[in-house]
Write a protein that holds these residues in place. Structure first.
Motif: not given
Length: 280
Positions: A152-168, A224-229
C-alpha cells in the motif's frame, strides 16, 4: 612426564570424538536437505570450536570413573540414535547439545562441566525449533499484514483476506514457510553467538537480538512484496525462483550481511571505550 603423555593422548581422543560427532551431525542434516538448519548448525559448530580452541591450554581434563562412564554412554546413545535417522528427526536439534554434555563429562567430569558453559548454552539454542516460536507468535498473520502495508505504501491497490495478499491481477497466500520464522531464528542464533563470544553491555544484550528479529522479519516481508508483485504481473518463472529457488537464499544472505555490518559497527564503537578502560 607420563601424565603429560596421557593428557596429550586424551586430547587427541577427545578431538577425534568431537570431530566425528560434528561431521555426523552435519552429514545427517545435509542428507535430509535442510538448507537453513545446515547453515545454522555449521555456524554454531564453528563458534563452539573457536571457543574451545581459545581456552584449550587451560582446560581441566580429569574425569571420574562415573563421569567417564556417563559421558561414554551419552556419546554412544547419540551414535546409535543417529544411525537410525534417514529423514528429518527432532533429535537432530537435540544431538549437538547432548553431545556437548557427553564430551564435557568425558573430558572433565561433572565438576568440570562449568568450563564449557558457553559451548553448552550455544548448542542448546539449536534445540529450539522454529515451529515453537510460530506457536507462540502468529508471524504468518503479522507477515501478511506488514506486506500489505508495504505494498500500500508503494502505491499498489492491495488488500488482505486472512492470509491472502490480494492485488487486482494476482494473489498470494502466506503459508508457514513464508512467515519468516526460520529467518528470524537464524538471525537470533547469530545474535546469540555474538553475545556469547564478544563482550557487550546490558543495553547491547537487549538491542542485538531485537535488531536481529526485526531485520529478519523486515527482509522476509520485502521478499513477500516482491512475490506479490511478480504474481500480479504473472511472471511465474521469476516467482518460482524467488519463492523456492536460490532467490529465497539471496534474501537470507542479505539479512545476514546487514546484521554482520551492524555487529561490526558495535564492535568498532566499543573499541575506544575498552581502550580507555584499559589505560585507566
Amino acid at each position: 612426564m607420563h601424565r603429560l603423555k596421557l593428557v596429550k593422548e586424551l586430547r587427541i581422543w577427545l578431538l577425534g570424538i568431537a570431530a566425528g560427532l560434528m561431521a555426523l551431525h552435519i552429514s545427517l542434516i545435509w542428507h535430509i536437505e535442510s538448507t537453513d538448519f545446515l547453515g545454522t548448525s555449521v555456524l554454531f559448530w564453528i563458534a563452539v570450536s573457536s571457543l574451545i580452541w581459545k581456552k584449550h591450554q587451560t582446560l581441566y581434563l580429569e574425569s571420574s570413573v562415573f563421569s567417564s562412564f556417563l559421558g561414554i554412554s551419552i556419546v554412544a546413545w547419540v551414535l546409535l540414535k543417529s544411525a537410525r535417522i534417514d529423514s528429518y528427526d527432532p533429535f537432530l536439534r537435540l544431538s549437538p547439545f547432548v553431545s556437548a554434555l557427553g564430551l564435557g563429562l568425558l573430558a572433565s567430569g561433572i565438576k568440570g562441566l562449568k568450563q564449557y558453559w558457553q559451548e553448552i548454552v550455544l548448542l542448546g539454542f539449536l534445540v529450539i525449533p522454529p515451529s515453537l516460536i510460530l506457536a507462540l507468535i502468529d508471524f504468518t498473520s503479522l507477515t501478511a499484514k506488514f506486506s500489505v502495508f508495504l505494498l500500500w505504501y508503494l502505491g499498489f491497490n492491495v488488500y488482505r483476506q486472512d492470509l491472502n495478499v490480494i492485488l487486482p491481477t494476482g494473489i498470494i497466500e502466506i503459508g508457514h514457510g513464508c512467515s519468516g520464522v526460520t529467518a528470524i531464528v537464524q538471525l537470533l542464533g547469530l545474535a546469540f553467538i555474538f553475545l556469547v563470544m564478544f563482550p557487550t553491555n546490558r543495553g547491547e544484550k537487549i538491542l542485538v537480538p531485537v535488531v536481529a528479529a526485526v531485520l529478519a522479519f523486515t527482509v522476509n516481508a520485502a521478499r513477500i512484496v516482491l512475490l506479490a508483485i511478480l504474481s500480479a504481473f504473472s511472471n511465474h518463472e521469476a516467482f518460482n525462483y524467488w519463492h523456492g529457488g536460490d532467490g529465497s537464499l539471496i534474501f537470507s544472505v542479505i539479512s545476514v550481511l546487514i546484521f554482520g555490518f551492524f555487529c561490526r559497527f558495535l564492535l568498532l564503537r566499543d573499541e575506544p571505550e575498552q581502550q580507555k578502560s584499559g589505560e585507566v
